[in-house]
Scaffold this motif. Structure first.
Motif, PDB file in Angstrom:
ATOM      1  N   ALA A 101     115.055  20.480  13.589  1.00 36.01           N
ATOM      2  CA  ALA A 101     114.404  20.407  12.279  1.00 36.01           C
ATOM      3  C   ALA A 101     112.913  20.678  12.357  1.00 36.01           C
ATOM      4  O   ALA A 101     112.288  20.993  11.330  1.00 36.01           O
ATOM      5  N   GLN A 102     112.340  20.597  13.547  1.00 37.72           N
ATOM      6  CA  GLN A 102     110.906  20.855  13.657  1.00 37.72           C
ATOM      7  C   GLN A 102     110.569  22.319  13.408  1.00 37.72           C
ATOM      8  O   GLN A 102     109.411  22.647  13.094  1.00 37.72           O
ATOM      9  N   ALA A 146     106.091  12.417  10.480  1.00 33.49           N
ATOM     10  CA  ALA A 146     105.480  11.329  11.243  1.00 33.49           C
ATOM     11  C   ALA A 146     106.417  10.137  11.337  1.00 33.49           C
ATOM     12  O   ALA A 146     106.457   9.444  12.366  1.00 33.49           O
ATOM     13  N   ALA A 147     107.165   9.871  10.262  1.00 36.34           N
ATOM     14  CA  ALA A 147     108.138   8.773  10.307  1.00 36.34           C
ATOM     15  C   ALA A 147     109.216   9.040  11.353  1.00 36.34           C
ATOM     16  O   ALA A 147     109.769   8.102  11.944  1.00 36.34           O
ATOM     17  N   ASP A 148     109.519  10.321  11.582  1.00 38.20           N
ATOM     18  CA  ASP A 148     110.470  10.689  12.642  1.00 38.20           C
ATOM     19  C   ASP A 148     109.801  10.785  14.004  1.00 38.20           C
ATOM     20  O   ASP A 148     110.431  11.205  14.970  1.00 38.20           O
ATOM     21  N   ARG A 149     108.511  10.455  14.068  1.00 35.58           N
ATOM     22  CA  ARG A 149     107.721  10.411  15.298  1.00 35.58           C
ATOM     23  C   ARG A 149     107.515  11.789  15.932  1.00 35.58           C
ATOM     24  O   ARG A 149     107.505  11.937  17.141  1.00 35.58           O
ATOM     25  N   PHE A 150     107.328  12.813  15.072  1.00 33.09           N
ATOM     26  CA  PHE A 150     106.982  14.143  15.562  1.00 33.09           C
ATOM     27  C   PHE A 150     105.550  14.524  15.197  1.00 33.09           C
ATOM     28  O   PHE A 150     105.085  15.592  15.591  1.00 33.09           O
ATOM     29  N   LEU A 151     104.877  13.686  14.420  1.00 35.61           N
ATOM     30  CA  LEU A 151     103.474  13.860  14.094  1.00 35.61           C
ATOM     31  C   LEU A 151     102.785  12.515  14.280  1.00 35.61           C
ATOM     32  O   LEU A 151     103.450  11.468  14.272  1.00 35.61           O
ATOM     33  N   PRO A 178     105.689  29.007  17.344  1.00 33.27           N
ATOM     34  CA  PRO A 178     106.385  28.316  18.448  1.00 33.27           C
ATOM     35  C   PRO A 178     105.523  27.253  19.123  1.00 33.27           C
ATOM     36  O   PRO A 178     106.044  26.232  19.580  1.00 33.27           O
ATOM     37  N   LEU A 179     104.201  27.499  19.181  1.00 28.31           N
ATOM     38  CA  LEU A 179     103.327  26.485  19.771  1.00 28.31           C
ATOM     39  C   LEU A 179     103.333  25.203  18.935  1.00 28.31           C
ATOM     40  O   LEU A 179     103.310  24.098  19.487  1.00 28.31           O
ATOM     41  N   LEU A 180     103.353  25.361  17.629  1.00 33.65           N
ATOM     42  CA  LEU A 180     103.399  24.193  16.752  1.00 33.65           C
ATOM     43  C   LEU A 180     104.710  23.443  16.925  1.00 33.65           C
ATOM     44  O   LEU A 180     104.724  22.210  17.012  1.00 33.65           O
ATOM     45  N   VAL A 181     105.810  24.172  16.992  1.00 31.78           N
ATOM     46  CA  VAL A 181     107.104  23.521  17.211  1.00 31.78           C
ATOM     47  C   VAL A 181     107.107  22.789  18.545  1.00 31.78           C
ATOM     48  O   VAL A 181     107.552  21.633  18.640  1.00 31.78           O
ATOM     49  N   PHE A 182     106.588  23.445  19.592  1.00 33.44           N
ATOM     50  CA  PHE A 182     106.521  22.798  20.911  1.00 33.44           C
ATOM     51  C   PHE A 182     105.650  21.554  20.853  1.00 33.44           C
ATOM     52  O   PHE A 182     105.982  20.518  21.442  1.00 33.44           O
ATOM     53  N   GLY A 183     104.511  21.655  20.143  1.00 28.69           N
ATOM     54  CA  GLY A 183     103.620  20.502  20.037  1.00 28.69           C
ATOM     55  C   GLY A 183     104.285  19.327  19.337  1.00 28.69           C
ATOM     56  O   GLY A 183     104.115  18.170  19.745  1.00 28.69           O
ATOM     57  N   LEU A 184     105.039  19.590  18.280  1.00 30.18           N
ATOM     58  CA  LEU A 184     105.736  18.521  17.566  1.00 30.18           C
ATOM     59  C   LEU A 184     106.747  17.830  18.475  1.00 30.18           C
ATOM     60  O   LEU A 184     106.835  16.597  18.512  1.00 30.18           O
ATOM     61  N   ILE A 185     107.508  18.637  19.210  1.00 35.67           N
ATOM     62  CA  ILE A 185     108.521  18.059  20.110  1.00 35.67           C
ATOM     63  C   ILE A 185     107.852  17.308  21.261  1.00 35.67           C
ATOM     64  O   ILE A 185     108.320  16.235  21.675  1.00 35.67           O
ATOM     65  N   ARG A 186     106.743  17.857  21.762  1.00 34.67           N
ATOM     66  CA  ARG A 186     106.039  17.196  22.870  1.00 34.67           C
ATOM     67  C   ARG A 186     105.462  15.851  22.435  1.00 34.67           C
ATOM     68  O   ARG A 186     105.526  14.863  23.183  1.00 34.67           O
TER      69      ARG A 186
END
Length: 774
Positions: free
Chosen positions: A116-117, A353-358, A465-473
């Motif tokens: 979903a990210q 953020a509630a899902d802890r990706f931000l 893709p960098l943003l998606v990677f950052g969210l997952i990281r």
């Protein structure tokens, strides 16, 4: 009665800019009727008709010449087909997922939070670029009518974004008739223009522009455009530009929860009406552009829509009035469309953020119950994007539609998975629609990435893709922290009983903060309390030792040489050595910090205590505590007439009033003034008021400048002060009394003098204590 604590100057400024804070009970989820919902949620989509056709012509005219106007209509037809498919897909989304979040919720529920990210990144980028594009296009509408403002387009656009940020931080709610009016006003004016255009074309015919006679327009190819210029790549780039007309279709799916019950049914109806209006307006504007040959300008203004309106409405008072009304309506809906992101972006960031990706900070409500951090982040990124692209709508489009169509694709694929899982009635037909929408949207994303790669799409291709990677990281960090916390439930660390506790007070100079830290350190009842100075300057260290002895500070002072000036490493070595001296030891490092009034702030002290505290915390069985001491409060009591202190008191009075306004319980409370601090006579500052207490050494009369005066000499361990009285004042003071006097210190011929001070006899062996008078 609770004590009225003055607010900080930062809060006072926030209160002034944003208004009175709102309490949590005032948080409401307003339900929208269908007409209001259409007006509030459709601006982003409907307003894109103001620039969609123009962006197609910008790509075609330099290569296809006047044939671009013929190609405009079939390209618009392809875009309308995609609109129908995407709208049909989202009609199912709003029925299946009535919680706000749109494609992000669809992707999360069907593919999990990590996949979903992709949707989250797409939507976050979309919201940022929406602010930039819509605000820029709104400015174009303004400068098209008022051309003298053209050179200041970027500044105007940035100013609009800043104002939007401000009003949203104040708690602006996009609900109700005021926000619906621009949508209906613009739609009505555009429909009127289309109808008038049809009538005039059927009767007298619409006059066509001749691009070669218009200075400042984009280059127009003069050859056989259909054969020589209209290559496949150019057509794809033009189609990619025109695809921006579909942005905002997903807006209703992001706020289904705002509709009245039944939410899904009402949202689907409004979505259908919005898609129909968008299709009609897109077709009408494209046809009028074809008939009038309205040509885009290199500077971006006047806009194609503006040029069409001039041809359709004509000159004269009525035509000019209708033209101005259309430009006002265009600017209004574009700015309103930009403002929709200031609700959408913070809400989405809150979900992610509630899902802890931000970061969690994006889920916190601020002063006015809005997600303030999300609003600020959106404004900053939008302004950076505007500055980078110069506020050009054409330059912003490659950033725009990739995120939009990625969101469309994720919603289509997510609903495909939903139908495969639930297999409700008619699921095969619904699945075909969603899958087709997902595939077509993916193809459009690929077209954008390829056709517009050199025009800025490369940046999105890299950032996405960098943003998606950052969210997952970031999520991995949160999950790791949660795992350790969960382990604590079953594997609690044993409580340690230390055999020895050593405390160090770090000293850089002898000041009030150090004295407070020493007092605190004695309260710890440590086995050993030592003051430590890390020496980087031998002369300064000797002065420190001398002052330490002068003030008779009974805590031992140890000076440790620190030749490399790495104070952090020096403290770490000190702690490690102390821990090694005895088993089961614990070390506490006390770090005095001088704090000042907000007007002086950090100018008077550095942040070295924070660095040392972090370094000490890395050592097992060691802790660091920062001991703040409000030096300014002590100065205020001792010297209340210093200019900075008078100004500070005024600020604090304002802050206290704000605090009383914000808390009804404190409304009638007035904090009593603190008594003035008593100074040593040697500490008086000439030219400032102060209060001293000392023993009367002598009293006598004399004449100064032909004026008789009464002199009282008061002394303490630090020096002698002469009090000078006129008339009969001070006659009740006799030698030997303990006297407290307050007044302004002046430099006299034989030392410091106070003239006509206020005084009080503290003790008197022969006479009862009584206050004096001036």
């Amino acid at each position: 009665m609770s004590r009225n604590v003055p607010e900080s100057i930062g809060y006072a400024a926030k209160r002034l800019v944003l208004g009175r804070p709102m309490i949590t009970d005032q948080l409401k989820n307003e339900r929208l009727s269908n007409p209001v919902a259409l007006g509030v949620l459709a601006p982003d989509a409907i307003s894109s008709t103001a620039y969609g056709s123009e962006l197609i012509l910008v790509e075609l005219l330099p290569y296809a010449g006047l044939a671009a106007f013929s190609l405009l209509l079939p390209l618009t037809g392809v875009i309308l087909c995609i609109l129908i498919l995407v709208a049909a897909s989202y009609r199912q989304v709003v029925m299946a997922y009535t919680r706000a979040g749109g494609s992000y919720v669809v992707a999360r529920e069907n593919f999990g939070p990590r996949v979903a990210q992709v949707a989250a990144a797409a939507l976050l980028i979309d919201y940022v670029v929406t602010v930039a594009v819509q605000a820029s296009a709104g400015t174009v509408a303004v400068v098209s009518a008022v051309k003298v403002l053209g050179p200041y387009s970027l500044e105007i656009t940035i100013g609009v974004v800043v104002i939007m940020c401000w009003v949203n931080l104040r708690g602006l709610k996009e609900a109700g008739r005021p926000f619906a009016m621009p949508t209906y006003f613009f739609t009505g004016m555009l429909l009127l223009m289309i109808v008038v255009g049809i009538v005039r074309e059927a009767t007298t015919g619409l006059a066509k522009y001749v691009p070669s006679e218009l200075p400042g327009t984009v280059a127009v190819h003069q050859g056989n455009g259909l054969i020589a210029g209209a290559t496949l790549l150019i057509l794809l780039r033009a189609f990619a530009n025109g695809g921006s007309s579909l942005t905002g279709v997903e807006a209703i799916s992001n706020t289904v929860g705002s509709f009245r019950k039944p939410e899904g049914t009402n949202a689907r109806l409004v979505l259908t009406v919005m898609a129909c209006i968008l299709g009609i307006l897109l077709t009408g504007v494209a046809w009028l552009a074809y008939e009038t040959h309205a040509t885009p300008y290199v500077d971006g203004y006047p806009s194609v829509l503006s040029e069409i309106a001039r041809r359709v409405f004509g000159g004269g008072a009525l035509g000019s009035t209708l033209y101005v009304m259309l430009q006002i309506a265009t600017a209004a809906i574009l700015f309103t469309g930009a403002n929709t992101s200031f609700n959408g972006f913070p809400a989405l960031a809150n979900f992610v953020a509630a899902d802890r990706f931000l970061p969690r900070q994006l889920s916190k409500r601020g002063h006015r119950l809005v997600f303030s951090n999300g609003i600020l982040v959106l404004a900053v990124f939008a302004i950076v994007l505007l500055i980078t692209t110069g506020g050009s709508v054409n330059a912003l489009i490659p950033f725009y539609a990739i995120g939009v169509f990625t969101g469309f694709a994720m919603a289509g694929y997510g609903m495909t998975k939903h139908h495969l899982t639930h297999k409700e009635s008619g699921w095969r037909h619904k699945l075909s629609i969603n899958l087709a929408a997902g595939v077509v949207s993916t193809v459009v994303v690929a077209i954008f990435a390829i056709a517009k790669f050199t025009e800025g799409a490369w940046l999105v291709v890299v950032v996405f893709p960098l943003l998606v990677f950052g969210l997952i990281r970031l999520n991995r960090e949160y999950r790791a922290e949660a795992a350790i916390l969960e382990e604590f439930r079953t594997n609690r660390p044993e409580r340690v009983n230390y055999a020895r506790h050593t405390a160090f007070v770090l000293v850089s100079s002898v000041d009030l903060a150090v004295l407070e830290a020493l007092r605190y350190g004695h309260g710890l009842r440590a086995d050993e309390l030592t003051a430590v100075h890390l020496m980087v300057d031998a002369a300064q260290a000797e002065k420190l030792r001398a002052r330490w002895e002068h003030y008779d500070l009974r805590t031992p002072l140890t000076i440790i040489d620190c030749p490399d000036r790495r104070l952090t490493r020096g403290v770490q070595r000190l702690v490690v050595d102390a821990l090694a001296q005895a088993p089961r030891s614990h070390v506490t490092v006390l770090l005095p910090r001088r704090t000042y009034a907000p007007l002086l702030g950090r100018l008077l002290h550095d942040r070295s205590a924070d660095k040392i505290s972090r370094a000490v915390s890395e050592i097992p069985h060691a802790a660091a505590t920062i001991i703040p001491f409000d030096v300014q409060a002590e100065i205020r009591k001792a010297f209340p007439d210093v200019v900075e202190e008078r100004l500070t008191r005024k600020v604090e009075q304002l802050q206290a009033r704000i605090a009383r306004d914000d808390d009804a319980e404190l409304r009638d409370y007035a904090e009593p003034e603190s008594p003035a601090a008593t100074l040593a006579i040697g500490g008086l500052m000439v030219g400032h008021r102060g209060t001293v207490e000392g023993r009367v050494r002598d009293t006598f009369d004399k004449v100064i400048d032909e004026t008789p005066v009464h002199i009282v000499e008061v002394e303490d361990d630090s020096g002698l002060l002469r009090l000078r009285f006129a008339d009969d004042a001070g006659s009740d003071i006799v030698a030997g009394q303990l006297l407290r006097a307050s007044g302004k210190a002046r430099q006299g011929r034989k030392g410091v003098v106070m003239v006509n001070p206020t005084y009080e006899i503290v003790t008197d062996d022969d006479v009862d204590s009584a206050p004096g008078t001036d």
